[in-house]
Design a protein around this motif. Structure first.
Motif, PDB file in Angstrom:
ATOM      1  N   GLY A  95       0.818  -1.204   0.000  1.00  0.00           N
ATOM      2  CA  GLY A  95       0.000   0.000   0.000  1.00  0.00           C
ATOM      3  C   GLY A  95       0.854   1.257   0.000  1.00  0.00           C
ATOM      4  N   ALA A  96       0.220   2.389  -0.198  1.00  0.00           N
ATOM      5  CA  ALA A  96       0.911   3.672  -0.219  1.00  0.00           C
ATOM      6  C   ALA A  96       1.581   3.979   1.116  1.00  0.00           C
ATOM      7  CB  ALA A  96      -0.071   4.788  -0.586  1.00  0.00           C
ATOM      8  N   ASP A  97       1.060   3.378   2.228  1.00  0.00           N
ATOM      9  CA  ASP A  97       1.626   3.623   3.554  1.00  0.00           C
ATOM     10  C   ASP A  97       2.830   2.725   3.869  1.00  0.00           C
ATOM     11  OD1 ASP A  97       0.388   1.185   3.872  1.00  0.00           O
ATOM     12  OD2 ASP A  97      -0.865   1.803   5.560  1.00  0.00           O
ATOM     13  N   GLY A  98       3.222   1.875   2.902  1.00  0.00           N
ATOM     14  CA  GLY A  98       4.388   1.017   3.100  1.00  0.00           C
ATOM     15  C   GLY A  98       4.061  -0.358   3.651  1.00  0.00           C
ATOM     16  N   THR A  99       2.860  -0.551   4.169  1.00  0.00           N
ATOM     17  CA  THR A  99       2.468  -1.882   4.636  1.00  0.00           C
ATOM     18  C   THR A  99       1.976  -2.695   3.437  1.00  0.00           C
ATOM     19  OG1 THR A  99       0.186  -1.232   5.105  1.00  0.00           O
ATOM     20  CG2 THR A  99       1.795  -1.031   6.916  1.00  0.00           C
ATOM     21  N   THR A 100       1.893  -3.985   3.646  1.00  0.00           N
ATOM     22  CA  THR A 100       1.368  -4.854   2.605  1.00  0.00           C
ATOM     23  C   THR A 100       0.024  -5.396   3.063  1.00  0.00           C
ATOM     24  OG1 THR A 100       3.587  -5.450   1.876  1.00  0.00           O
ATOM     25  CG2 THR A 100       1.808  -6.936   1.253  1.00  0.00           C
ATOM     26  N   LYS A 101      -0.979  -5.220   2.250  1.00  0.00           N
ATOM     27  CA  LYS A 101      -2.305  -5.776   2.500  1.00  0.00           C
ATOM     28  C   LYS A 101      -2.316  -7.177   1.909  1.00  0.00           C
ATOM     29  CE  LYS A 101      -3.634  -1.808   4.084  1.00  0.00           C
ATOM     30  NZ  LYS A 101      -3.546  -1.555   5.488  1.00  0.00           N
ATOM     31  N   VAL A 102      -2.841  -8.142   2.670  1.00  0.00           N
ATOM     32  CA  VAL A 102      -2.871  -9.521   2.205  1.00  0.00           C
ATOM     33  C   VAL A 102      -4.290 -10.069   2.301  1.00  0.00           C
ATOM     34  CG1 VAL A 102      -0.448 -10.111   2.568  1.00  0.00           C
ATOM     35  CG2 VAL A 102      -2.012 -10.226   4.483  1.00  0.00           C
ATOM     36  N   TYR A 103      -4.664 -10.847   1.297  1.00  0.00           N
ATOM     37  CA  TYR A 103      -5.989 -11.439   1.211  1.00  0.00           C
ATOM     38  C   TYR A 103      -5.806 -12.934   0.979  1.00  0.00           C
ATOM     39  CZ  TYR A 103      -6.918  -6.539   0.560  1.00  0.00           C
ATOM     40  OH  TYR A 103      -6.947  -5.182   0.725  1.00  0.00           O
ATOM     41  N   SER A 104      -6.497 -13.759   1.762  1.00  0.00           N
ATOM     42  CA  SER A 104      -6.263 -15.190   1.699  1.00  0.00           C
ATOM     43  C   SER A 104      -7.564 -15.980   1.762  1.00  0.00           C
ATOM     44  CB  SER A 104      -5.353 -15.608   2.853  1.00  0.00           C
ATOM     45  OG  SER A 104      -6.004 -15.395   4.097  1.00  0.00           O
ATOM     46  N   THR A 105      -7.446 -17.289   1.481  1.00  0.00           N
ATOM     47  CA  THR A 105      -8.598 -18.187   1.460  1.00  0.00           C
ATOM     48  C   THR A 105      -8.303 -19.436   2.301  1.00  0.00           C
ATOM     49  OG1 THR A 105      -7.755 -19.154  -0.585  1.00  0.00           O
ATOM     50  CG2 THR A 105      -9.420 -17.420  -0.797  1.00  0.00           C
ATOM     51  N   PRO A 106      -8.321 -19.331   3.620  1.00  0.00           N
ATOM     52  CA  PRO A 106      -7.984 -20.472   4.476  1.00  0.00           C
ATOM     53  C   PRO A 106      -8.984 -21.629   4.397  1.00  0.00           C
ATOM     54  CG  PRO A 106      -7.811 -18.409   5.693  1.00  0.00           C
ATOM     55  CD  PRO A 106      -8.496 -18.105   4.400  1.00  0.00           C
ATOM     56  N   LEU A 107      -8.417 -22.834   4.455  1.00  0.00           N
ATOM     57  CA  LEU A 107      -9.159 -24.077   4.654  1.00  0.00           C
ATOM     58  C   LEU A 107      -8.586 -24.750   5.888  1.00  0.00           C
ATOM     59  CD1 LEU A 107      -9.301 -25.430   1.000  1.00  0.00           C
ATOM     60  CD2 LEU A 107     -11.211 -24.516   2.338  1.00  0.00           C
ATOM     61  N   PHE A 108      -9.415 -25.517   6.577  1.00  0.00           N
ATOM     62  CA  PHE A 108      -9.023 -26.132   7.850  1.00  0.00           C
ATOM     63  C   PHE A 108      -9.192 -27.644   7.781  1.00  0.00           C
ATOM     64  CE2 PHE A 108     -10.939 -21.974   8.500  1.00  0.00           C
ATOM     65  CZ  PHE A 108      -9.942 -21.305   9.192  1.00  0.00           C
ATOM     66  N   GLY A 127      -5.675  -9.179   5.842  1.00  0.00           N
ATOM     67  CA  GLY A 127      -4.592  -8.906   6.766  1.00  0.00           C
ATOM     68  C   GLY A 127      -3.683  -7.777   6.358  1.00  0.00           C
ATOM     69  N   THR A 128      -2.755  -7.499   7.250  1.00  0.00           N
ATOM     70  CA  THR A 128      -1.746  -6.471   7.065  1.00  0.00           C
ATOM     71  C   THR A 128      -0.430  -6.975   7.635  1.00  0.00           C
ATOM     72  OG1 THR A 128      -3.432  -4.768   7.365  1.00  0.00           O
ATOM     73  CG2 THR A 128      -1.155  -4.053   7.531  1.00  0.00           C
ATOM     74  N   THR A 129       0.647  -6.721   6.920  1.00  0.00           N
ATOM     75  CA  THR A 129       1.947  -7.080   7.453  1.00  0.00           C
ATOM     76  C   THR A 129       2.321  -6.120   8.582  1.00  0.00           C
ATOM     77  OG1 THR A 129       3.096  -5.724   5.811  1.00  0.00           O
ATOM     78  CG2 THR A 129       2.785  -8.064   5.285  1.00  0.00           C
ATOM     79  N   THR A 130       3.147  -6.625   9.480  1.00  0.00           N
ATOM     80  CA  THR A 130       3.687  -5.842  10.584  1.00  0.00           C
ATOM     81  C   THR A 130       5.204  -5.987  10.516  1.00  0.00           C
ATOM     82  OG1 THR A 130       3.619  -7.720  12.092  1.00  0.00           O
ATOM     83  CG2 THR A 130       1.639  -6.333  11.991  1.00  0.00           C
TER      84      THR A 130
END
Length: 143
Positions: A95-108, A127-130
């Motif tokens: 993102g423009a703020d330097g963080t990375t936005k993440v989108y996922s599809t979990p299965l359990f 999610g968002t990276t830290t």
């Protein structure tokens, strides 16, 4: 008629710590980052616990356009001792703020009777990276 939004139920917030990656530079698919997960936590209304240390990781592909393709496997341990395998793919973008936005599809997957309902859940994670990992809000898709 196409839906404008999807019905979801909040499952949990998951925070995973990550170790420094092993990097394979500029392969045919892009650069690969193999990332171990030394631990973390998850907590929601129906389940709570920890990520089993080094029970999985993330095989990230940094693609030529700067986006990331995720390929993750983790083992969760609930506070009452049940084990749940989580697998997911997804996409990430800086993102423009330097963080990375993440989108996922979990299965359990689990054999624990108490949590067997998870075996039939298709989840989505936002999610968002830290600096030391990633934090996801995980939701079950509902009909």
């Amino acid at each position: 008629m196409p839906m404008e939004s999807l019905p979801v139920e909040f499952l949990f917030t998951m925070t995973a710590r990550v170790a420094p990656p092993t990097i394979i530079q500029v392969g045919p698919q892009g650069s690969r980052f193999i990332v171990s997960v030394p631990g973390g936590t998850f907590e929601g209304p129906k389940l709570k616990g920890t990520i089993v240390a080094h029970s999985g990781g993330d095989w990230v592909t940094l693609r030529p356009d700067g986006s990331m393709k995720l390929d993750v496997r983790l083992t969760l341990q609930t506070e009452d001792g049940a084990h749940i395998l989580v697998t997911y793919t997804g996409i990430g973008a800086r993102g423009a703020d330097g963080t990375t936005k993440v989108y996922s599809t979990p299965l359990f997957e689990t054999g624990a009777e108490k949590y067997a309902w998870l075996n039939n859940v298709q989840a989505v994670g936002v999610g968002t990276t830290t600096p030391g990992g990633v934090t996801y809000e995980v939701y079950a898709l509902r009909a």
